[in-house]
Design an enzyme around this catalytic site. Structure first.
Site, PDB file in Angstrom:
ATOM      1  N   ASP A   1      36.135   9.588  43.200  1.00 26.09           N
ATOM      2  CA  ASP A   1      36.830  10.758  42.651  1.00 26.09           C
ATOM      3  C   ASP A   1      37.630  10.308  41.431  1.00 26.09           C
ATOM      4  O   ASP A   1      38.622   9.591  41.553  1.00 26.09           O
ATOM      5  CB  ASP A   1      37.755  11.356  43.714  1.00 26.09           C
TER       6      ASP A   1
ATOM      7  N   SER B   1      42.000  19.460  47.010  1.00 26.91           N
ATOM      8  CA  SER B   1      42.607  19.289  45.701  1.00 26.91           C
ATOM      9  C   SER B   1      44.037  19.829  45.698  1.00 26.91           C
ATOM     10  O   SER B   1      44.852  19.392  46.498  1.00 26.91           O
ATOM     11  CB  SER B   1      41.723  19.945  44.639  1.00 26.91           C
TER      12      SER B   1
ATOM     13  N   HIS C   1      34.769  14.375  43.320  1.00 25.20           N
ATOM     14  CA  HIS C   1      35.715  15.393  43.787  1.00 25.20           C
ATOM     15  C   HIS C   1      34.944  16.503  44.516  1.00 25.20           C
ATOM     16  O   HIS C   1      34.736  17.596  43.981  1.00 25.20           O
ATOM     17  CB  HIS C   1      36.466  15.937  42.574  1.00 25.20           C
TER      18      HIS C   1
END
Length: 641
Positions: free
Chosen positions: A300, A194, A331
């Site tokens: 995601d 991320s 995610h």
């Protein structure tokens, strides 16, 4: 609670004996795998503060960022230097890392006791140093968080430079005693999920010397595309909210000017500004010297796969060595959806890229793709050779809004009205009946599997009834399947109570983590690629203008990258609509839009190209099981990358 250990660390006496044999002379044998021969218990744990050369908080002195280090003690005694694995993050104190939200902990002297995640536990005994960097404005670092901008990227780049002997660091946050990385061989690999992986992308895009590889997981490649797509807002907040979310208490008190710049530089109009240019790493792909091992969940909905598609394609154009894993998850870190294979592959990747071991990882297939939960396929290249962009055209059917999809250009129109209460799962569930909120176009049932691999584009010619209008375009696999339940809060995984161990542990830092398993759902259809746009950006993706009601506009919408097989017996659908609830914000008005079908098309990456589509849509389709499950509720994506 059950504990199992994978590749346990050898006893101290055996480790010492093995280390004695690993002399520089013996290294000429070119080992194929680094082994856990060093003591994790006795590893050096220290902190340094690296000078970034910036003064982001305006206090009149250069910002220093904290770098916590865990490294094996034995190599320095033997006169040998080691490579570095580094994770630069804003989350080490505010929010935690990994599925168990681990935070850094320290001893009374301020040295690291627990480093989040397994990287140090696993790799330090194998002869690597691990460095966890607090981005500027977070945890124990000076400066201000600027959400992917110069400060964020320089926070990490300065540490790479220090590891290579090109920057200054100190043993304390405010002191003058220099710290030298004389134990580092100057070869660094960056990893992170991320925001952390985003920083790895950003640092690689500077072309910094010594950064040999990056492993960005679910990472952003251009921050504009995190908040907007072609002018359409994806969230109801901007980077100032995110900065405040991760700022240390001290940074919140001193970084008001930076916050104001984030507000002023990122207007909610969706217009491209210099702030976004600074945070666009794709434009600098030509500078990347590092290899890239990219991992992303194809579902995601936080860091959406447009990021991986445009980054991958840009790196390919510049000949960057690449590898990719694509999962069915949202995610989620690969440690939590394919743990044993991930640790093994990552180990071999770092051994090859940072230690120079000829272990064959560079000759393996470029891509691993999860086709069904826990069922993976490989491709020698990605997208596979023979993939070709193929243009498909919508056509009217026997009922309004229920059309066909094929290779021939058609005439006529379809009309829909934006309904912000409806989303892509609603549209797909109603694909075979007229509803006022969408226009759907469907192939006949396929006689053969049809694989789409890469990024699609949908060109729409539409006439709005209002000065503002947003568009959504989605590709759907119509047919029953069992998939990872990315719509669930776990985004495709269930966390269990049993733990497995991946490396060595100390009393303060366990290498044992909760196991997971796939969380699946039976579905009647799968939306596998999406894109959105503000129709007002028809002339320029960087600036929107008011629309003239009654005038036709043509815009091309970029869809997210994917790798999906529509099986024989299923149908492929294109849906064009307005607001996709929870994924794109609605426009100021509630427009009706009339599509000119002669000016509307989808350009999709088909393995085998147009010939594959022709074969799949001819002949007799196999009988497909009846779809007994409707759309499911979707977990609303978070605003935190």
């Amino acid at each position: 609670m059950r504990f199992t250990t994978w590749r346990p660390l050898a006893a101290a006496a055996v480790a010492a004996l093995m280390a004695a044999f690993l002399t520089p002379a013996a290294a000429h044998a070119t080992p194929r795998e680094s082994r856990p021969v060093y003591s994790y218990e006795d590893a050096v744990r220290e902190a340094v503060w690296v000078d970034t050369g910036l003064d982001g908080d305006g206090d009149g002195r250069h910002d220093r960022v904290a770098a916590d280090i865990v490294r094996p003690r034995e190599p320095a005694r033997q006169g040998r230097k080691v490579p570095v694995i580094m994770d630069a993050s804003p989350y080490y104190s505010c929010c935690g890392r990994g599925n168990e939200s681990q935070k850094k902990t320290y001893d009374a002297d301020g040295d690291i006791l627990r480093m989040p995640l397994f990287y140090d536990n696993y790799f330090v005994p194998r002869g690597y140093a691990f460095v966890g960097v607090d981005l500027a404005g977070t945890n124990r670092s000076d400066g201000c968080v600027d959400v992917g901008g110069r400060s964020d990227v320089r926070s990490a780049k300065a540490v790479v430079d220090w590891l290579g002997g090109r920057a200054k660091a100190y043993t304390t946050r405010t002191g003058t005693t220099p710290a030298r990385a004389d134990w580092s061989n100057g070869r660094t690999g960056m990893i992170g999920k991320s925001w952390d992986g985003t920083i790895a992308n950003g640092v690689a895009a500077t072309g910094v010397e010594g950064l040999k590889t990056i492993v960005p997981i679910s990472a952003i490649s251009s921050w504009y595309d995190y908040y907007f797509q072609q002018g359409a807002p994806l969230y109801d907040s901007g980077p100032d909210w995110l900065s405040d979310y991760v700022d240390s208490p001290e940074a919140r008190a001193r970084c008001a000017a930076v916050q104001r710049k984030l507000v002023d530089g990122a207007p909610r109009t969706g217009d491209w500004t210099p702030l976004w240019t600074e945070r666009d790493y794709v434009k600098d792909a030509s500078k990347v010297r590092a290899s890239v091992f990219l991992v992303h969940g194809m579902q995601d909905l936080n860091v959406r796969t447009k990021h991986l598609g445009q980054w991958w394609d840009a790196l390919a154009r510049h000949g960057v060595q690449r590898k990719i894993w694509l999962s069915q998850t949202g995610h989620v870190d690969p440690f939590d959806f394919r743990r044993a294979a991930w640790v093994d592959t990552l180990h071999r990747w770092f051994d090859h890229e940072l230690l120079g071991y000829d272990n064959g990882v560079d000759r393996e297939p470029m891509a691993d793709v999860e086709r069904h939960p826990d069922q993976w396929t490989t491709s020698k290249t990605w997208p596979p050779r023979g993939t070709a962009a193929t243009t498909l055209h919508p056509a009217r059917g026997s009922e309004p809004g229920v059309g066909t999809l094929g290779p021939a250009t058609a005439s006529g129109t379809e009309t829909f009205t934006d309904d912000p209460a409806r989303d892509e799962t609603d549209w797909a569930a109603d694909i075979d009946r007229t509803t006022p909120d969408k226009a759907g176009f469907v192939t006949r049932p396929l006689s053969r599997d049809l694989r789409l691999s890469g990024s699609s584009r949908v060109t729409v010619t539409a006439t709005p009834t209002t000065p503002t209008a947003h568009l959504s375009a989605v590709l759907v696999d119509l047919g029953p399947d069992t998939v990872r339940d990315y719509a669930d809060a776990g985004e495709g995984i269930t966390t269990l109570t049993d733990r497995t161990c991946w490396g060595a542990s100390t009393a303060a830092d366990s290498a044992c983590y909760k196991e997971t398993r796939a969380k699946t759902a039976d579905v009647a259809h799968t939306v596998f690629s999406r894109g959105w746009a503000d129709l007002g950006t028809y002339a320029s993706g960087r600036k929107g203008v008011p629309l003239t009601p009654g005038r036709a506009y043509t815009i091309t919408v970029d869809l997210a990258a994917t790798d999906h097989v529509v099986p024989a017996g299923h149908r492929l659908a294109l849906i064009v609509a307005g607001t996709d609830k929870d994924l794109v914000d609605p426009p100021a008005d509630t427009p009706a839009l009339t599509l000119d079908l002669s000016g509307t098309s989808a350009r999709v990456p088909l393995v085998g190209g147009a010939a594959a589509f022709a074969r799949a849509t001819s002949g007799t389709a196999p009988h497909a099981p009846a779809a007994t499950h409707g759309p499911r509720a979707r977990h609303t994506p978070q605003r935190v990358p």
